[in-house]
Design a protein around this motif. Structure first.
Motif, PDB file in Angstrom:
ATOM      1  N   ALA A  99       0.797  -1.218   0.000  1.00 51.73           N
ATOM      2  CA  ALA A  99       0.000   0.000   0.000  1.00 51.73           C
ATOM      3  C   ALA A  99       0.830   1.268   0.000  1.00 51.73           C
ATOM      4  CB  ALA A  99      -0.944   0.009   1.200  1.00 51.73           C
ATOM      5  N   ASP A 100       2.031   1.238   0.559  1.00 50.93           N
ATOM      6  CA  ASP A 100       2.868   2.431   0.515  1.00 50.93           C
ATOM      7  C   ASP A 100       3.995   2.226  -0.481  1.00 50.93           C
ATOM      8  OD1 ASP A 100       4.091   1.437   3.723  1.00 50.93           O
ATOM      9  OD2 ASP A 100       5.079   1.066   1.816  1.00 50.93           O
ATOM     10  N   ARG A 101       4.528   3.313  -0.942  1.00 48.24           N
ATOM     11  CA  ARG A 101       5.523   3.256  -2.013  1.00 48.24           C
ATOM     12  C   ARG A 101       6.760   2.444  -1.623  1.00 48.24           C
ATOM     13  NH1 ARG A 101       5.563   3.148  -7.399  1.00 48.24           N
ATOM     14  NH2 ARG A 101       7.295   4.284  -8.330  1.00 48.24           N
ATOM     15  N   PRO A 102       7.355   2.646  -0.426  1.00 48.29           N
ATOM     16  CA  PRO A 102       8.525   1.837  -0.061  1.00 48.29           C
ATOM     17  C   PRO A 102       8.219   0.337  -0.037  1.00 48.29           C
ATOM     18  CG  PRO A 102       8.372   3.759   1.352  1.00 48.29           C
ATOM     19  CD  PRO A 102       7.091   3.704   0.583  1.00 48.29           C
ATOM     20  N   GLY A 103       7.071  -0.044   0.531  1.00 47.36           N
ATOM     21  CA  GLY A 103       6.719  -1.458   0.565  1.00 47.36           C
ATOM     22  C   GLY A 103       6.538  -2.029  -0.820  1.00 47.36           C
ATOM     23  N   TYR A 104       5.914  -1.270  -1.688  1.00 47.15           N
ATOM     24  CA  TYR A 104       5.715  -1.675  -3.079  1.00 47.15           C
ATOM     25  C   TYR A 104       7.061  -1.917  -3.761  1.00 47.15           C
ATOM     26  CZ  TYR A 104       3.892  -1.170  -7.914  1.00 47.15           C
ATOM     27  OH  TYR A 104       3.563  -1.352  -9.236  1.00 47.15           O
ATOM     28  N   LEU A 105       7.981  -0.965  -3.610  1.00 47.02           N
ATOM     29  CA  LEU A 105       9.280  -1.085  -4.264  1.00 47.02           C
ATOM     30  C   LEU A 105      10.119  -2.203  -3.655  1.00 47.02           C
ATOM     31  CD1 LEU A 105      10.153   2.686  -4.728  1.00 47.02           C
ATOM     32  CD2 LEU A 105       9.358   1.070  -6.467  1.00 47.02           C
ATOM     33  N   ASN A 106      10.036  -2.387  -2.326  1.00 48.48           N
ATOM     34  CA  ASN A 106      10.797  -3.461  -1.682  1.00 48.48           C
ATOM     35  C   ASN A 106      10.322  -4.831  -2.165  1.00 48.48           C
ATOM     36  OD1 ASN A 106      12.344  -1.664  -0.217  1.00 48.48           O
ATOM     37  ND2 ASN A 106      11.055  -1.767   1.604  1.00 48.48           N
ATOM     38  N   ALA A 107       9.002  -5.000  -2.253  1.00 48.13           N
ATOM     39  CA  ALA A 107       8.463  -6.278  -2.735  1.00 48.13           C
ATOM     40  C   ALA A 107       8.890  -6.517  -4.181  1.00 48.13           C
ATOM     41  CB  ALA A 107       6.942  -6.290  -2.617  1.00 48.13           C
ATOM     42  N   ARG A 108       8.836  -5.488  -4.984  1.00 44.11           N
ATOM     43  CA  ARG A 108       9.240  -5.609  -6.388  1.00 44.11           C
ATOM     44  C   ARG A 108      10.715  -6.000  -6.490  1.00 44.11           C
ATOM     45  NH1 ARG A 108       8.546  -3.641 -11.720  1.00 44.11           N
ATOM     46  NH2 ARG A 108      10.464  -2.805 -12.609  1.00 44.11           N
ATOM     47  N   THR A 109      11.559  -5.319  -5.722  1.00 47.94           N
ATOM     48  CA  THR A 109      12.990  -5.599  -5.775  1.00 47.94           C
ATOM     49  C   THR A 109      13.280  -7.046  -5.375  1.00 47.94           C
ATOM     50  OG1 THR A 109      13.548  -3.296  -5.321  1.00 47.94           O
ATOM     51  CG2 THR A 109      15.243  -4.943  -4.855  1.00 47.94           C
ATOM     52  N   THR A 110      12.635  -7.513  -4.315  1.00 47.53           N
ATOM     53  CA  THR A 110      12.866  -8.877  -3.854  1.00 47.53           C
ATOM     54  C   THR A 110      12.460  -9.897  -4.910  1.00 47.53           C
ATOM     55  OG1 THR A 110      12.561  -8.246  -1.545  1.00 47.53           O
ATOM     56  CG2 THR A 110      12.294 -10.578  -2.082  1.00 47.53           C
ATOM     57  N   LEU A 111      11.276  -9.726  -5.480  1.00 47.09           N
ATOM     58  CA  LEU A 111      10.805 -10.684  -6.478  1.00 47.09           C
ATOM     59  C   LEU A 111      11.692 -10.686  -7.720  1.00 47.09           C
ATOM     60  CD1 LEU A 111       6.931 -10.191  -6.241  1.00 47.09           C
ATOM     61  CD2 LEU A 111       8.303 -12.056  -5.301  1.00 47.09           C
ATOM     62  N   LEU A 112      12.091  -9.515  -8.184  1.00 49.93           N
ATOM     63  CA  LEU A 112      12.938  -9.450  -9.367  1.00 49.93           C
ATOM     64  C   LEU A 112      14.331 -10.014  -9.096  1.00 49.93           C
ATOM     65  CD1 LEU A 112      11.976  -5.993 -10.932  1.00 49.93           C
ATOM     66  CD2 LEU A 112      11.119  -8.278 -11.492  1.00 49.93           C
ATOM     67  N   THR A 113      14.832  -9.821  -7.878  1.00 55.88           N
ATOM     68  CA  THR A 113      16.131 -10.403  -7.522  1.00 55.88           C
ATOM     69  C   THR A 113      16.064 -11.923  -7.519  1.00 55.88           C
ATOM     70  OG1 THR A 113      16.709  -8.472  -6.182  1.00 55.88           O
ATOM     71  CG2 THR A 113      17.927 -10.503  -5.754  1.00 55.88           C
ATOM     72  N   LEU A 114      14.977 -12.471  -6.990  1.00 59.45           N
ATOM     73  CA  LEU A 114      14.798 -13.918  -7.011  1.00 59.45           C
ATOM     74  C   LEU A 114      14.767 -14.445  -8.441  1.00 59.45           C
ATOM     75  CD1 LEU A 114      12.123 -14.278  -4.185  1.00 59.45           C
ATOM     76  CD2 LEU A 114      14.498 -15.083  -4.077  1.00 59.45           C
ATOM     77  N   LEU A 115      14.056 -13.748  -9.315  1.00 53.77           N
ATOM     78  CA  LEU A 115      13.999 -14.169 -10.714  1.00 53.77           C
ATOM     79  C   LEU A 115      15.383 -14.114 -11.357  1.00 53.77           C
ATOM     80  CD1 LEU A 115      10.711 -12.453 -11.969  1.00 53.77           C
ATOM     81  CD2 LEU A 115      11.055 -14.862 -11.388  1.00 53.77           C
ATOM     82  N   ASP A 116      16.128 -13.062 -11.071  1.00 58.09           N
ATOM     83  CA  ASP A 116      17.478 -12.935 -11.627  1.00 58.09           C
ATOM     84  C   ASP A 116      18.377 -14.089 -11.202  1.00 58.09           C
ATOM     85  OD1 ASP A 116      16.891 -10.618 -12.982  1.00 58.09           O
ATOM     86  OD2 ASP A 116      17.685  -9.276 -11.436  1.00 58.09           O
TER      87      ASP A 116
END
Length: 390
Positions: A128-145
């Motif tokens: 719901a907040d911008r930092p949480g959104y970006l943190n979740a995105r970063t984690t998921l993309l790092t896992l994919l990488d």
């Protein structure tokens, strides 16, 4: 069917002898009905079948994120006769018992296929907040990488939206939000039915599969109402709602029968399988997707039809003169939804004024803002640069 190569990224060609995939990044959502084979507990043959499809997609070069339901069913399976109650607190307890067991089952089946998995429990609050959104995105993309398969589920122990009888349904909404989060080319919802039908095929012998949906209108929503779920909480209605969200920011969505061994690979190759919801526009940038996700909306502005047309047809900002009502408590800089008086959704944007201020200036010309409030943050309630149509 997507255009040849639509959504694909460099290096995503399948192995020799296989057709290349049409999508480079795929969110695969599997529901409770599929994972229990229509029963009361997790069916390991069903998990094995899904993992086989995941492995095929990854072998074809796709990045894949799995959104999995089934924690409550796994908890019910473990507690047996003690699992009878169905109130929210009891279902949260079942999720707490079952989540680890569900993840262990995915890990066991994926390990046999040479796939490393990672658990990601999310709630609407997390995004719901911008930092949480970006943190979740970063984690998921790092896992994919790193070649890891993220397995995403709603954190039912602390979030009740997904397990109540009302809104979100069986992780369908979450899958659309995850597709948004990671810029997915395709959201593939595997279920225990062939797709969206004109009516419930179990009751109406004249029901036919709707193969392609260009726009989700009242007819499509009516068809969804005729196909209820069983053990899952969502049924077809929440799947169509998820499709509406995901297609709005440029993803393809397919609802298809996951009981077959090759459904996912056929869909990923672009074959006409199930019901295909076409993207409603070009890909939105990250800021627009964040606004459109709706996870962080703090209030509602109701506007007249003139203001709605100015926003949707002329690309204008929202001025106080067009606002007729305000709902919710929000402050300057919060995200608000814009709807007409009849409830038609028009846009989502970042407000320049808080709720109490807008109540005082609604219906007024912009040149009276400073006079009424004693200050001014701009002549617009929502500037067009901070607004995305919906």
């Amino acid at each position: 069917m997507p255009e040849s190569g639509a959504g694909a990224r460099p290096g995503t060609a399948a192995s020799a002898g296989e057709a290349s995939l049409a999508y480079g990044r795929i969110v695969l959502k599997v529901g409770t009905n599929l994972l229990t084979a229509g029963g009361e507990s997790i069916d390991h043959e069903a998990l094995h079948r899904v993992v086989g499809q995941l492995a095929a997609l990854r072998a074809g070069g796709a990045d894949v994120i799995l959104v999995s339901s089934g924690a409550i069913a796994a908890g019910r399976q473990r507690l047996g006769e003690h699992a009878g109650r169905s109130d929210v607190r009891s279902r949260q307890a079942l999720a707490a018992v079952g989540q680890g067991r569900l993840m262990a089952a995915w890990d066991r089946h994926c390990e046999r296929a040479g796939i490393v998995v990672a658990q990601a429990l999310l709630t609407r609050t997390d995004l719901a907040d911008r930092p949480g959104y970006l943190n979740a995105r970063t984690t998921l993309l790092t896992l994919l990488d790193r070649g890891v398969l993220p397995v995403v589920n709603e954190n039912d122990v602390v979030a009740v939206d997904e397990i109540q009888d009302s809104v979100l349904g069986d992780n369908d909404s979450l899958s659309a939000q995850v597709a948004n989060l990671v810029d997915a080319d395709l959201l593939l919802i595997l279920t225990d039915i062939g797709g969206l039908y004109t009516a419930d095929p179990g009751l109406d012998p004249e029901a036919t599969l709707i193969e392609c949906v260009g726009a989700i209108d009242d007819g499509v929503r009516a068809a969804a109402l005729g196909t209820p779920g069983r053990r899952g909480r969502g049924g077809m209605v929440t799947k169509v709602e998820a499709a509406e969200v995901a297609t709005a920011y440029g993803a393809h969505v397919v609802i298809a029968d996951g009981r077959l061994d090759d459904t996912a690979l056929r869909v990923a190759r672009g074959e006409p399988v199930g019901t295909h919801f076409l993207p409603r526009g070009s890909r939105l940038d990250g800021r627009q997707r964040y606004l459109l996700s709706g996870l962080h909306v703090r209030g509602l502005l109701r506007v007249d039809e003139g203001a709605a047309r100015a926003l949707s047809e002329s690309g204008k900002s929202l001025l106080p003169a067009g606002v007729v009502d305000v709902e919710g408590e929000f402050t300057r800089g919060d995200v608000v939804r814009v709807e007409t008086e009849s409830g038609r959704r028009v846009a989502t944007g970042i407000t320049n004024y808080d709720a109490a201020e807008i109540i005082r200036i609604r219906g007024l010309r912009s040149n009276r803002i400073a006079e009424v409030l004693g200050h001014e943050y701009g002549e617009e309630v929502v500037h067009r640069n901070n607004l995305v149509l919906r």
